[in-house]
Motif scaffolding. Sequence first.
Motif, mmCIF file in Angstrom:
data_model
loop_
_atom_site.group_PDB
_atom_site.id
_atom_site.type_symbol
_atom_site.label_atom_id
_atom_site.label_comp_id
_atom_site.label_asym_id
_atom_site.label_seq_id
_atom_site.Cartn_x
_atom_site.Cartn_y
_atom_site.Cartn_z
ATOM 1 N N ILE A 19 9.036 56.892 35.310
ATOM 2 C CA ILE A 19 10.615 56.237 34.713
ATOM 3 C C ILE A 19 11.653 57.013 34.978
ATOM 4 N N TYR A 20 12.724 56.990 36.041
ATOM 5 C CA TYR A 20 13.722 57.836 35.938
ATOM 6 C C TYR A 20 15.490 56.932 35.572
ATOM 7 N N ALA A 21 15.560 57.803 34.540
ATOM 8 C CA ALA A 21 16.885 57.167 34.017
ATOM 9 C C ALA A 21 18.454 58.507 33.569
ATOM 10 N N ALA A 22 19.072 57.431 33.480
ATOM 11 C CA ALA A 22 21.413 58.546 33.372
ATOM 12 C C ALA A 22 20.732 58.847 32.034
ATOM 13 N N ARG A 23 21.116 60.681 31.482
ATOM 14 C CA ARG A 23 21.254 61.009 30.684
ATOM 15 C C ARG A 23 22.481 60.974 30.383
ATOM 16 N N PRO A 24 22.804 60.333 29.053
ATOM 17 C CA PRO A 24 22.301 60.594 28.155
ATOM 18 C C PRO A 24 21.394 59.044 27.229
ATOM 19 N N TRP A 25 20.066 59.658 27.235
ATOM 20 C CA TRP A 25 19.150 58.607 27.805
ATOM 21 C C TRP A 25 19.486 57.243 25.940
ATOM 22 N N THR A 26 19.613 56.429 26.645
ATOM 23 C CA THR A 26 20.310 55.393 25.647
ATOM 24 C C THR A 26 19.640 54.088 25.687
ATOM 25 N N ILE A 27 19.433 52.830 24.998
ATOM 26 C CA ILE A 27 18.909 52.161 25.481
ATOM 27 C C ILE A 27 20.065 50.868 27.045
ATOM 28 N N GLY A 46 19.749 60.234 41.996
ATOM 29 C CA GLY A 46 20.711 60.587 40.261
ATOM 30 C C GLY A 46 20.104 60.101 39.265
ATOM 31 N N LEU A 47 18.864 59.862 39.525
ATOM 32 C CA LEU A 47 18.516 59.583 37.820
ATOM 33 C C LEU A 47 17.382 60.972 37.582
ATOM 34 N N ASP A 48 17.640 61.173 36.263
ATOM 35 C CA ASP A 48 16.227 62.468 35.658
ATOM 36 C C ASP A 48 15.962 61.887 35.423
ATOM 37 N N TYR A 49 14.268 62.674 35.505
ATOM 38 C CA TYR A 49 13.355 61.973 35.271
ATOM 39 C C TYR A 49 13.301 62.164 34.015
ATOM 40 N N PHE A 50 11.953 60.732 33.309
ATOM 41 C CA PHE A 50 12.469 60.344 32.004
ATOM 42 C C PHE A 50 10.379 60.397 31.454
ATOM 43 N N LEU A 51 9.620 59.716 32.426
ATOM 44 C CA LEU A 51 8.482 59.662 31.533
ATOM 45 C C LEU A 51 7.594 58.392 32.796
ATOM 46 N N VAL A 71 6.073 44.324 15.255
ATOM 47 C CA VAL A 71 6.147 44.678 16.678
ATOM 48 C C VAL A 71 7.763 44.751 16.761
ATOM 49 N N PRO A 72 7.598 45.729 17.525
ATOM 50 C CA PRO A 72 9.070 46.436 17.925
ATOM 51 C C PRO A 72 10.134 45.705 18.474
ATOM 52 N N THR A 73 10.922 45.851 18.259
ATOM 53 C CA THR A 73 12.034 45.155 18.930
ATOM 54 C C THR A 73 12.514 45.986 20.239
ATOM 55 N N THR A 74 13.046 45.738 20.813
ATOM 56 C CA THR A 74 13.539 46.649 21.903
ATOM 57 C C THR A 74 14.303 47.411 21.752
ATOM 58 N N ALA A 75 15.481 47.574 20.843
ATOM 59 C CA ALA A 75 15.889 48.752 20.229
ATOM 60 C C ALA A 75 14.920 49.468 19.650
ATOM 61 N N GLU A 76 13.745 49.242 19.028
ATOM 62 C CA GLU A 76 12.697 50.356 18.685
ATOM 63 C C GLU A 76 11.577 50.718 19.541
ATOM 64 N N ARG A 77 11.534 50.410 20.013
ATOM 65 C CA ARG A 77 10.574 50.743 21.395
ATOM 66 C C ARG A 77 11.740 51.625 22.198
ATOM 67 N N CYS A 78 13.065 51.705 22.295
ATOM 68 C CA CYS A 78 13.567 52.225 23.019
ATOM 69 C C CYS A 78 13.443 54.051 22.047
ATOM 70 N N GLU A 79 13.940 53.803 20.786
ATOM 71 C CA GLU A 79 14.334 54.551 20.601
ATOM 72 C C GLU A 79 13.088 55.371 20.814
ATOM 73 N N ALA A 80 12.080 54.779 20.354
ATOM 74 C CA ALA A 80 10.415 55.461 20.110
ATOM 75 C C ALA A 80 10.283 56.453 21.854
ATOM 76 N N ILE A 81 10.247 56.232 22.876
ATOM 77 C CA ILE A 81 10.398 56.492 24.208
ATOM 78 C C ILE A 81 11.371 57.362 24.245
ATOM 79 N N VAL A 82 12.533 57.354 23.823
ATOM 80 C CA VAL A 82 13.422 58.446 24.139
ATOM 81 C C VAL A 82 13.561 59.713 23.054
ATOM 82 N N PHE A 83 13.199 59.154 21.728
ATOM 83 C CA PHE A 83 12.700 60.314 21.318
ATOM 84 C C PHE A 83 11.046 61.207 21.290
ATOM 85 N N TYR A 84 10.081 60.933 22.610
ATOM 86 C CA TYR A 84 9.165 61.351 22.750
ATOM 87 C C TYR A 84 9.718 61.592 24.352
ATOM 88 N N ALA A 85 10.350 61.809 25.248
ATOM 89 C CA ALA A 85 10.464 62.321 25.581
ATOM 90 C C ALA A 85 11.745 63.203 25.467
#
Length: 97
Positions: A19-27, A46-51, A71-85
């Motif tokens: 996964i590559y994503a633009a910073r700052p990493w948000t949903i 043009g996207l940064d390495y994410f995970l 069951v995590p919501t999409t926002a919780e899923r995103c929060e968890a993977i951003v925190f890990y990254a």
Amino acid sequence: MKLGEVAARLEQFDEELTIYAARPWTIDSEASLKVNEDHTTRPVDGLDYFLEVNIAVEVIETWSVHRPGEVPTTAERCEAIVFYADNDCYLVPGGYG
């Protein structure tokens, strides 16, 4: 594609993808999935390495283990993977692990 869309559908993607994503990493960050043949953390298109997808899936599985029956919501899923990254550790209740 947005990072939230990737987080919501992680299990549908090939675990060999990165996964590559633009910073700052948000949903709402722009994101894409690519094969990372060089196994580097260099930006792509043009996207940064994410995970890697397989790590992101593991992060969500760990989130669920620490919150039995939830069951995590999409926002919780995103929060968890951003925190890990950002922190190279899991987001668990009461702190990190």
